[in-house]
Design a protein around this motif. Structure first.
Motif, PDB file in Angstrom:
ATOM      1  N   ASP A  74     -29.795   1.864 -81.458  1.00  0.00           N
ATOM      2  CA  ASP A  74     -28.302   2.284 -81.470  1.00  0.00           C
ATOM      3  C   ASP A  74     -27.931   3.955 -81.244  1.00  0.00           C
ATOM      4  O   ASP A  74     -27.012   4.150 -81.325  1.00  0.00           O
ATOM      5  N   ARG A  75     -28.960   4.290 -80.455  1.00  0.00           N
ATOM      6  CA  ARG A  75     -28.603   5.568 -79.804  1.00  0.00           C
ATOM      7  C   ARG A  75     -29.173   5.516 -78.303  1.00  0.00           C
ATOM      8  O   ARG A  75     -30.399   5.153 -78.154  1.00  0.00           O
ATOM      9  N   ALA A 169     -29.964   4.426 -71.805  1.00  0.00           N
ATOM     10  CA  ALA A 169     -30.012   3.059 -72.310  1.00  0.00           C
ATOM     11  C   ALA A 169     -30.179   3.068 -73.756  1.00  0.00           C
ATOM     12  O   ALA A 169     -30.726   3.942 -74.296  1.00  0.00           O
ATOM     13  N   ALA A 170     -29.757   2.060 -74.427  1.00  0.00           N
ATOM     14  CA  ALA A 170     -29.671   2.000 -75.866  1.00  0.00           C
ATOM     15  C   ALA A 170     -29.938   0.461 -76.337  1.00  0.00           C
ATOM     16  O   ALA A 170     -29.687  -0.276 -75.740  1.00  0.00           O
ATOM     17  N   LEU A 171     -30.648   0.087 -77.464  1.00  0.00           N
ATOM     18  CA  LEU A 171     -31.097  -1.140 -78.029  1.00  0.00           C
ATOM     19  C   LEU A 171     -30.062  -1.294 -79.274  1.00  0.00           C
ATOM     20  O   LEU A 171     -30.223  -0.539 -79.961  1.00  0.00           O
ATOM     21  N   PHE A 172     -29.586  -2.281 -79.429  1.00  0.00           N
ATOM     22  CA  PHE A 172     -28.526  -2.768 -80.525  1.00  0.00           C
ATOM     23  C   PHE A 172     -29.072  -4.160 -81.213  1.00  0.00           C
ATOM     24  O   PHE A 172     -29.116  -4.952 -80.256  1.00  0.00           O
ATOM     25  N   ASN A 173     -29.326  -4.078 -82.559  1.00  0.00           N
ATOM     26  CA  ASN A 173     -30.018  -5.318 -83.152  1.00  0.00           C
ATOM     27  C   ASN A 173     -28.885  -6.197 -82.779  1.00  0.00           C
ATOM     28  O   ASN A 173     -27.887  -6.178 -83.545  1.00  0.00           O
ATOM     29  N   ALA A 174     -29.231  -7.559 -82.345  1.00  0.00           N
ATOM     30  CA  ALA A 174     -28.375  -8.636 -82.602  1.00  0.00           C
ATOM     31  C   ALA A 174     -29.090  -9.870 -83.159  1.00  0.00           C
ATOM     32  O   ALA A 174     -28.480 -11.093 -82.887  1.00  0.00           O
ATOM     33  N   GLY A 175     -30.150  -9.822 -83.722  1.00  0.00           N
ATOM     34  CA  GLY A 175     -30.930 -10.801 -84.542  1.00  0.00           C
ATOM     35  C   GLY A 175     -31.143 -10.893 -85.854  1.00  0.00           C
ATOM     36  O   GLY A 175     -31.670 -11.583 -86.310  1.00  0.00           O
TER      37      GLY A 175
END
Length: 207
Positions: A74-75, A169-175
């Motif tokens: 998320d960052r 780039a950033a990763l956001f939890n979708a699971g």
């Protein structure tokens, strides 16, 4: 490590006197007895408890905690830091390799927002030695961050990958949190398969 601790405690517990050190804690072997309960507290914590004492209570003999990296979610991170994050804190998966390949090809510092619908994005990427082409950012991506004991397969989750100018780039939890149940079940199976068969009747594993 937890399997070896079980066998060590069990063998010591059959002795008449003495104590032992387990992870810095002194355990009276007379209190260990010949029954133990293993409680899988969460994906990175497992506790071993003695048999019930006269007060119908169990003593916590050992607590094992996985040493895990601090994964950034998320960052937005600069591309170099994001690549290091993926390579050092995630197990190899097909989607991880796709994302790494994408970042190896990005040429321009501009991430196109005209094609951004909240999920899909495009970036300007190298194609050959000097030409450039539009490349779609894969989404969602299935990744396996290190979130449980390293001797176990890491559970996968879906993440939304977002890019912005820089590139960053950033990763956001979708699971969601289903990975937690999967990880705890993996710990249980690992212990079930690894504990000495002669000790299984004296050991109960609960989640």
């Amino acid at each position: 490590m937890i399997k070896e601790a079980i066998e060590y405690l069990f063998n010591k517990g059959t002795e008449e006197f003495g104590s032992l050190e387990v992870e810095g804690k002194t355990v009276d072997v007379k209190e260990v007895g010949r029954e133990m309960t293993i409680h899988i507290d969460d994906p990175n914590t497992v506790s071993i408890y003695s048999q019930l004492n006269d007060e119908r209570k169990r003593e916590q003999l050992v607590i094992a905690k996985a040493i895990l990296p601090n994964v950034v979610y998320d960052r937005f991170l600069e591309s170099e830091n994001f690549i290091i994050e993926l390579m050092s804190k995630f197990e190899p998966t097909e989607d991880r390799e796709k994302v790494l390949k994408l970042f190896g090809c990005i040429k321009s510092e501009q991430v196109h927002k005209s094609m951004d619908d909240g999920l899909s994005q495009t970036v300007t990427a190298k194609k050959g030695i000097s030409t450039v082409a539009e490349m779609e950012v894969p989404n969602p991506v299935t990744l396996a961050p290190y979130r449980t004991f390293p001797e176990l397969p890491q559970p996968t989750s879906k993440f939304v990958l977002r890019l912005q100018d820089g590139p960053e780039a950033a990763l956001f939890n979708a699971g969601g949190t289903s990975w937690r149940v999967e990880a705890m079940q993996s710990i249980k199976e690992y212990l079930d398969e690894g504990i000495n068969p002669e000790l299984k009747e004296f050991v109960k594993i609960i989640m």
